[in-house]
Design an enzyme around this catalytic site. Sequence first.
Site, PDB file in Angstrom:
ATOM      1  N   ASP A   1      19.636   1.384  -7.966  1.00 43.11           N
ATOM      2  CA  ASP A   1      19.453   0.708  -6.680  1.00 43.11           C
ATOM      3  C   ASP A   1      18.923   1.727  -5.689  1.00 43.11           C
ATOM      4  O   ASP A   1      19.674   2.253  -4.861  1.00 43.11           O
ATOM      5  CB  ASP A   1      20.793   0.123  -6.210  1.00 43.11           C
TER       6      ASP A   1
ATOM      7  N   ASP B   1       5.151  -5.197  -2.328  1.00 41.28           N
ATOM      8  CA  ASP B   1       3.854  -4.807  -1.747  1.00 41.28           C
ATOM      9  C   ASP B   1       3.271  -5.985  -0.952  1.00 41.28           C
ATOM     10  O   ASP B   1       3.788  -7.096  -0.998  1.00 41.28           O
ATOM     11  CB  ASP B   1       2.893  -4.336  -2.838  1.00 41.28           C
TER      12      ASP B   1
HETATM   13  O1  9MR Z   1       4.881   0.337  -4.261  1.00 41.89           O
HETATM   14  C1  9MR Z   1       4.136  -0.155  -5.366  1.00 41.89           C
HETATM   15  C2  9MR Z   1       4.805  -1.379  -5.945  1.00 41.89           C
HETATM   16  O2  9MR Z   1       4.850  -2.407  -5.000  1.00 41.89           O
HETATM   17  C3  9MR Z   1       4.117  -1.784  -7.240  1.00 41.89           C
HETATM   18  O3  9MR Z   1       4.784  -2.808  -7.893  1.00 41.89           O
HETATM   19  C4  9MR Z   1       4.043  -0.600  -8.182  1.00 41.89           C
HETATM   20  C5  9MR Z   1       3.392  -0.931  -9.521  1.00 41.89           C
HETATM   21  O4  9MR Z   1       2.049  -1.154  -9.451  1.00 41.89           O
HETATM   22  O5  9MR Z   1       3.399   0.460  -7.569  1.00 41.89           O
HETATM   23  C6  9MR Z   1       4.048   0.896  -6.395  1.00 41.89           C
HETATM   24  O6  9MR Z   1       3.317   1.929  -5.854  1.00 41.89           O
HETATM   25  C7  9MR Z   1       3.471   3.180  -6.490  1.00 41.89           C
HETATM   26  C8  9MR Z   1       2.208   3.574  -7.217  1.00 41.89           C
HETATM   27  O7  9MR Z   1       1.921   2.675  -8.255  1.00 41.89           O
HETATM   28  C9  9MR Z   1       2.313   4.985  -7.743  1.00 41.89           C
HETATM   29  N1  9MR Z   1       2.649   5.903  -6.680  1.00 41.89           N
HETATM   30  C10 9MR Z   1       3.900   5.588  -5.993  1.00 41.89           C
HETATM   31  C11 9MR Z   1       3.879   4.179  -5.422  1.00 41.89           C
HETATM   32  C12 9MR Z   1       5.258   3.793  -4.844  1.00 41.89           C
HETATM   33  O8  9MR Z   1       5.704   4.629  -3.902  1.00 41.89           O
HETATM   34  O1  9MR Z   2       5.619  -7.726 -13.061  1.00 32.42           O
HETATM   35  C1  9MR Z   2       4.573  -6.847 -13.399  1.00 32.42           C
HETATM   36  C2  9MR Z   2       4.882  -6.191 -14.711  1.00 32.42           C
HETATM   37  O2  9MR Z   2       4.902  -7.145 -15.746  1.00 32.42           O
HETATM   38  C3  9MR Z   2       3.877  -5.099 -15.002  1.00 32.42           C
HETATM   39  O3  9MR Z   2       4.287  -4.413 -16.159  1.00 32.42           O
HETATM   40  C4  9MR Z   2       3.798  -4.153 -13.818  1.00 32.42           C
HETATM   41  C5  9MR Z   2       2.811  -3.028 -14.006  1.00 32.42           C
HETATM   42  O4  9MR Z   2       1.515  -3.486 -14.072  1.00 32.42           O
HETATM   43  O5  9MR Z   2       3.432  -4.876 -12.655  1.00 32.42           O
HETATM   44  C6  9MR Z   2       4.379  -5.833 -12.296  1.00 32.42           C
HETATM   45  O6  9MR Z   2       3.913  -6.517 -11.177  1.00 32.42           O
HETATM   46  C7  9MR Z   2       3.835  -5.822  -9.947  1.00 32.42           C
HETATM   47  C8  9MR Z   2       2.416  -5.997  -9.456  1.00 32.42           C
HETATM   48  O7  9MR Z   2       1.527  -5.295 -10.283  1.00 32.42           O
HETATM   49  C9  9MR Z   2       2.237  -5.535  -8.011  1.00 32.42           C
HETATM   50  N1  9MR Z   2       3.212  -6.163  -7.163  1.00 32.42           N
HETATM   51  C10 9MR Z   2       4.574  -5.925  -7.587  1.00 32.42           C
HETATM   52  C11 9MR Z   2       4.812  -6.459  -8.974  1.00 32.42           C
HETATM   53  C12 9MR Z   2       6.269  -6.297  -9.402  1.00 32.42           C
HETATM   54  O8  9MR Z   2       6.625  -4.979  -9.638  1.00 32.42           O
END
Ligand code: 9MR
Ligand code: 9MR
Length: 587
Positions: free
Chosen positions: A550, A193
Amino acid sequence: MSIPKILARLALLPALLTLQSCGHAPTAGATAVDTTAIQLNQVGYLPGGGKWAALPEVAADSFAVVDAATGREVWRGPLQPARTWEPAQQKLRLADFSAVSEPGRYRLQVAGLPPSAPFVIAADAYAALNAAALKFYYFNRASVALAPAHAGIWARPAGHPDDRVLVHASAAGPGRPEGTVISAPKGWYDAGDYNKYIVNSGITVYTLLAAYEHFPAYFKAQNLNIPESGNGLPDVLSEALWNLEWMLAMQDPADGGVYHKLTDKGFDGIVMPHQARHDRYVVMKATAATLDFAAVMAQASRVLAPFEAQRPGLSARMLAASQRAWDWAQAHPEVIYRQAPDIHTGGYDDSKLADEFAWAAAELYVTTRDERYWRSFRQTAPRIEVPGWPDVGALAWISLAQHRERLTAAADRQLIETQIRTLADGFASRWEASPYRVAMQTQDFIWGSNAVALNQALMLIQGYRVSGERRMLDAAQSALDFVLGRHPTGYAMVTGFGTRSPLHPHHRPSGAMPQQPPVPGMIVGGPNPGSGDDCPTPYPSKLPAKAFQDALCSYTTNEIAINWNAPLVYVSAALQSLTPDVSQRKP
Ligand code: 9MR
Ligand code: 9MR
């Protein structure tokens, strides 16, 4: 076209062939070689390092190391008896070929199985991996265009200038009411993100700076071909500064408190940085972010002190910023980050702050030698455990151990060494008892499990540095092997490395440039049985060590992140630097 160029193009073929299925093919990335049968480190081994492979139950009682080009057998050894490894519920046999030290390119052969992926034994086996793992941070920079001279086919326009960031209601104060415009450019995108989070930046920058503090010669000799290369600072420090400069702008000048993150209100689609143009906010000042900031600025201040000529005044400015943050946290010891209802990006919220207090105190103590901070550290220091973004206590012990000869009389050197040794010893014992020769256990398979393995390795390396116990180094090597292909999924978990590596990471720039392979050098999160993402494709397995796919959609198993790459940088540099010369290895 030169032969190496043709070979390089051919190496990309599997990537090009699977493009249409991007994000929807659990087996995308499979190549002609079946790497799931004999699992080993697909990148390679150091001549003097431990060398293990794992394979399924077969009738054979021996295995051969063969020259990859000629098929000539160079070594033969016994297979160990099959035992079940719980996290993958798999019966495995181990092949120990640590005795093979002659540089070359080899495969393993076992009667009844396809040959293994090729691997090298080389004195610089991890140099390219380490450089790529660091170069990833350059590729993930916010606020700047990546030029073809530095980024090659991954060149792209600048995204997120972050020079007009809004103060969110949760962050409003007398000096900066809601809607105030501030400037906080630079920094790295956190992961797949485009947001920037202080808590996760803390452990990430720490780990990179620690790698430099512990192995300065290694990093001084490294050229990453980034815009700053050759500017008189080691490239690892120039790269870390890209994020540190952003972090400095996240401190409220009025009171020293630090904003938790700089963020959009929600996550973007799969677009390039310059196409993601939502309003950006700084949200809520919070204690964890402020303490992580205090810790890293204290550390950065001492690491940058010798570079006064290159960056005049910066070291002193960082120390002052650290002390102001510390003071804010003393006055606001329990401001737990709570996500505002209109903000939907990553939380990084943590309600246990004793470890953050201990870490900031330890870094300030090491840098200033002011015993006030040692006393604070002793009051809050929790039990040492593997580091992770919510668990930063170990980082304090690591810094204290690194500088133990130069601390003041108040510091308890014995205690510092014992803490490090005890944790590392526990991991080494698990490693020894493991049928798979990894310290990882079922409960370690969480979001970012690959980084759990590497952070265990990082602690094993601290144990080795304190005790000189070889099994700790070997156990750390095994963790690197694990993420590079001695892995139950058969993947080398770093983009662009090994025979079979992820092609569809949850990384927006890679996903938005599907005509080419993903940005190289990124380690993906790895198996996470608790994964609750919304992939249309089922997971090939729900077992803790195998719950991985993947696919672009799989953000719970196949995202990448700055905090996961950092221990890859540390561990690869450490093994490269610490593994004794082959002549010192006992037969
Ligand atoms: O794309 C998002 C990712 O970078 C984050 O780590 C993740 C966890 O917070 O969330 C992803 O976004 C998702 C969102 O939380 C829920 N709807 C779908 C999104 C991904 O397509
Ligand atoms: O690494 C993080 C993990 O420990 C948490 O369980 C998760 C959900 O909150 O989020 C992970 O971190 C994400 C962050 O919230 C948004 N950017 C992407 C990170 C890696 O997935």
